[in-house]
Design a protein around this motif. Structure first.
Motif, short mmCIF file in Angstrom:
data_model
loop_
_atom_site.label_atom_id
_atom_site.label_comp_id
_atom_site.label_asym_id
_atom_site.label_seq_id
_atom_site.Cartn_x
_atom_site.Cartn_y
_atom_site.Cartn_z
N ASN A 50 -14.60 1.48 -44.08
CA ASN A 50 -14.03 0.14 -44.21
C ASN A 50 -14.78 -0.69 -45.24
O ASN A 50 -14.15 -1.41 -46.03
N TRP A 92 -6.64 12.85 -41.49
CA TRP A 92 -6.65 11.55 -42.17
C TRP A 92 -5.24 11.19 -42.62
O TRP A 92 -4.58 11.97 -43.30
N LYS A 100 -1.89 5.06 -43.77
CA LYS A 100 -2.37 4.09 -42.78
C LYS A 100 -3.87 3.85 -42.87
O LYS A 100 -4.39 2.95 -42.21
N GLN A 117 -6.32 5.72 -41.67
CA GLN A 117 -6.95 5.92 -40.38
C GLN A 117 -6.82 7.38 -39.96
O GLN A 117 -6.06 8.16 -40.55
N PHE A 118 -7.60 7.74 -38.94
CA PHE A 118 -7.57 9.09 -38.40
C PHE A 118 -6.57 9.19 -37.25
O PHE A 118 -6.07 8.16 -36.77
N ASN A 119 -6.35 10.40 -36.82
CA ASN A 119 -5.50 10.65 -35.66
C ASN A 119 -6.31 10.69 -34.37
O ASN A 119 -5.88 11.25 -33.36
N ASN A 161 -9.10 8.44 -31.82
CA ASN A 161 -9.64 7.12 -31.51
C ASN A 161 -11.14 7.01 -31.74
O ASN A 161 -11.62 6.01 -32.27
N ASN A 214 -11.75 6.79 -35.43
CA ASN A 214 -11.38 5.47 -35.96
C ASN A 214 -12.40 4.40 -35.59
O ASN A 214 -12.60 3.43 -36.34
N VAL A 250 -14.92 4.04 -38.35
CA VAL A 250 -14.45 3.63 -39.68
C VAL A 250 -14.99 2.26 -40.07
O VAL A 250 -15.34 2.01 -41.22
N LYS A 251 -15.08 1.38 -39.12
CA LYS A 251 -15.47 -0.01 -39.36
C LYS A 251 -16.77 -0.32 -38.63
O LYS A 251 -16.86 -0.13 -37.42
#
Length: 444
Positions: free
Chosen positions: A145, A414, A418, A420-422, A424, A427, A430-431
Motif C-alpha cells: 500500500n 493477486w 482490484k 488485492q489477494f484472494n 484475507n 490482504n 498489504v497495508k
C-alpha cells in the motif's frame, strides 16, 4: 529555486563531460564547486546519513554543480562524522534532526532519502508536497500500500523521483537485458534470482538497553510500533525485523528481481507461494527468514527467488544473480558481468546457439545513476529517469508478495485490477498500521 537555474550554460558541466568530472579528486571537484554561482547550484538535503544515504550523497557530490545544503539524522554521532566528511568537500550543511524542518528549507531543491524502509513512504510523500525532487533508496516502501501511495504522490505533485536501483544505470546490465529482448535465448519459460549471503553470521540476542546518548529514538521509530531500544533492531540490522523492513527478500531481492521484471517485461505475478524459515541461525534475533524459496507464476513463465544466509554457494557458481532460461540457452547475470550458456540439440553434440563469453562490468552503476537523476531534474524531464518511482514500486510490491506468501504459509493469488489477494490474511499485510501519532499517507 529550480526555475531560475540554467545549469547547461557552462560547457564544463554538460552531461557529456560528467564521466570525466567524476574521475577528478575530491579536492578538485570542491574547487570547481567554489567557482559556480549560487544560483546555478543544485542544493541537496540528505535524510538518513549512515549507509546508502551517505553513499548516494557521496556519488552525487562528484558533480560540481551539486552542493550539500543540509543533512538530517536522528543520531548525533553520525551527524558529527558526516559534518567532518563534508568539510573536506567544501560543504557546510545546515544540520537537522527532524526531517520536516529540512523540508521547510526553501533553498533545498533535492532530497535524498536513505532512512530505514519503514520511513520511506512518509518522507518521500512529504518531500513531494514540499516541492522537492527526490532520490529515494530501495525498497521504496515497507508495504504494498505504501508503494501505491508513493506513486500517486509523485504523480499528484509532478515530482521527479529516482529510486536507488542503480543496476538499471550500469552498462553490462543493460546489455544483458537487450540480449534477453533479442529473442536469441528462444522461448523463456523459467527465470531465477538468488542471493546466498555466505558472510552472514548469527545475530546474537541481547537485552533491551537505554537509548544511546544523542539518539532521538522516538523519531527513529516514527510510524513503527513503540518498543524499548535494542541495538539489534537499530542501524544496519533493522532490515531483519518486520516492523522496519523485509529481510533479504526486499534488501537484495528488489535489485535482482527488478532485472527479471525488466527482462520479461512484466509487472506482477498471478500467484506466489513460499517456503523457508530460520534454518541457518535458528536461535538468533532475526525475525525475517534466513532461508527462503519463493515461486512466482507470471502466467507464461515462472520465477524462483532463493536466499540463504551463512551459505555462499549460490547457483551457476555465483553467490548472487539472475538467470533467464530459454530453450536455446541460459543467460546468467550478476553485478560482476554476464554470459550465455547454450543448450545442446537433441543429439547433445551441437549447441543450439552461440555461447557468449563472460562480459565483465566496466563502469560504476551508482555514479551513472546519480548523473541520470541530475540530468532529469536539470532538464525537468522525468521520462529520462532510469528507475522512476513506478519501476521501484513494481518490484517492491513483487518482493513484498514473496514475504506475504511466506508469512501466511499459503499460495496466494493477486488480482491486479482490484490490487488485492484472494486471501484475507494476506490482504491484512498489504497495508501497514502506523503508530505514535503518525498517519499513513493517502494519495491513491
Amino acid at each position: 529555486m529550480m526555475h531560475r537555474r540554467n545549469f547547461l550554460r557552462n560547457a564544463a558541466l554538460t552531461f557529456s563531460g560528467m564521466s570525466i568530472l567524476q574521475q577528478l579528486p575530491a579536492a578538485d571537484i570542491a574547487s570547481l564547486r567554489n567557482g559556480i554561482a549560487a544560483s546555478d547550484k543544485i542544493n541537496v538535503g540528505l535524510i538518513g546519513c549512515k549507509g546508502m544515504g551517505w553513499a548516494d550523497l557521496s556519488s552525487i557530490l562528484k558533480l560540481p554543480q551539486v552542493n550539500c545544503a543540509a543533512i538530517c539524522d536522528i543520531d548525533d554521532s553520525i551527524i558529527a562524522m558526516r559534518k567532518a566528511d563534508l568539510a573536506k568537500l567544501n560543504c557546510t550543511p545546515t544540520i537537522y534532526k527532524d526531517y520536516r524542518k529540512l523540508l521547510d528549507n526553501k533553498d533545498i531543491d533535492v532530497v535524498i532519502i536513505g532512512t530505514p524502509d519503514h520511513w520511506h513512504c512518509l518522507q518521500m510523500t512529504d518531500a513531494c508536497s514540499a516541492g522537492k525532487q527526490v532520490y529515494v533508496e530501495k525498497p521504496i516502501a515497507n508495504s504494498i500500500n505504501e508503494a501505491q501511495q508513493m506513486v500517486a504522490a509523485a504523480q499528484r505533485y509532478n515530482t521527479i523521483v529516482q529510486v536507488g536501483q542503480w543496476q538499471r544505470s550500469q552498462q553490462h546490465f543493460n546489455k544483458a537485458i537487450e540480449f534477453v529482448h533479442s529473442g536469441k535465448l528462444g522461448r523463456i519459460v523459467k527465470t531465477k534470482a538468488w542471493m546466498y549471503n555466505g558472510g552472514s553470521k548469527a545475530l546474537t540476542p541481547v537485552a533491551n538497553a537505554p537509548v544511546p546518548a544523542g539518539v532521538d529514538y522516538n523519531m527513529w521509530l516514527g510510524p513503527a510500533a513503540h518498543r524499548d531500544f535494542n541495538k539489534n533492531r537499530f542501524h544496519y540490522d533493522f532490515r531483519w525485523f518486520w516492523d522496519y523492513a523485509g529481510g533479504l527478500m526486499t534488501d537484495w531481492g528488489v535489485h535482482l528481481i527488478d532485472m527479471v521484471l525488466l527482462g520479461m517485461q512484466v509487472n506482477a505475478p498471478v500467484s506466489v507461494t513460499a517456503n523457508g524459515g530460520k534454518y541457518s541461525f535458528p536461535g538468533d534475533a532475526r525475525e525475517t527468514p534466513d532461508v527462503l524459496t519463493a515461486l512466482y507464476d507470471f502466467g507464461s513463465f515462472d520465477m524462483t527467488w532463493e536466499h540463504a544466509m551463512g551459505v555462499a554457494g549460490g547457483q551457476y557458481g555465483q553467490q548472487h544473480g539472475i538467470a533467464f532460461i530459454g530453450d536455446n540457452g541460459t543467460l546468467v547475470l550478476t553485478r560482476g558481468g554476464w554470459e550465455v550458456r547454450p543448450e545442446k540439440d537433441s543429439s547433445k553434440k551441437v549447441d543450439k546457439m552461440e555461447a557468449v563469453a563472460w562480459q565483465p562490468s566496466t563502469d560504476n552503476g551508482l555514479d551513472n545513476h546519480t548523473v541520470n537523476f541530475v540530468e532529469a531534474i536539470t532538464k525537468k524531464d522525468a521520462s529520462l529517469l532510469h528507475t522512476p518511482i513506478q519501476a521501484g514500486a513494481q518490484v517492491a510490491m513483487v518482493s513484498h508478495m514473496g514475504n506475504i506468501a511466506f508469512r501466511t504459509g499459503e499460495k496466494i493469488k493477486w488480482d491486479a485490477a482490484k490490487m488485492q489477494f484472494n486471501h484475507n490474511e494476506a490482504n491484512a499485510l498489504v497495508k501497514p498500521d502506523y503508530h505514535n501519532g503518525w498517519k499513513l499517507p493517502k494519495f491513491a
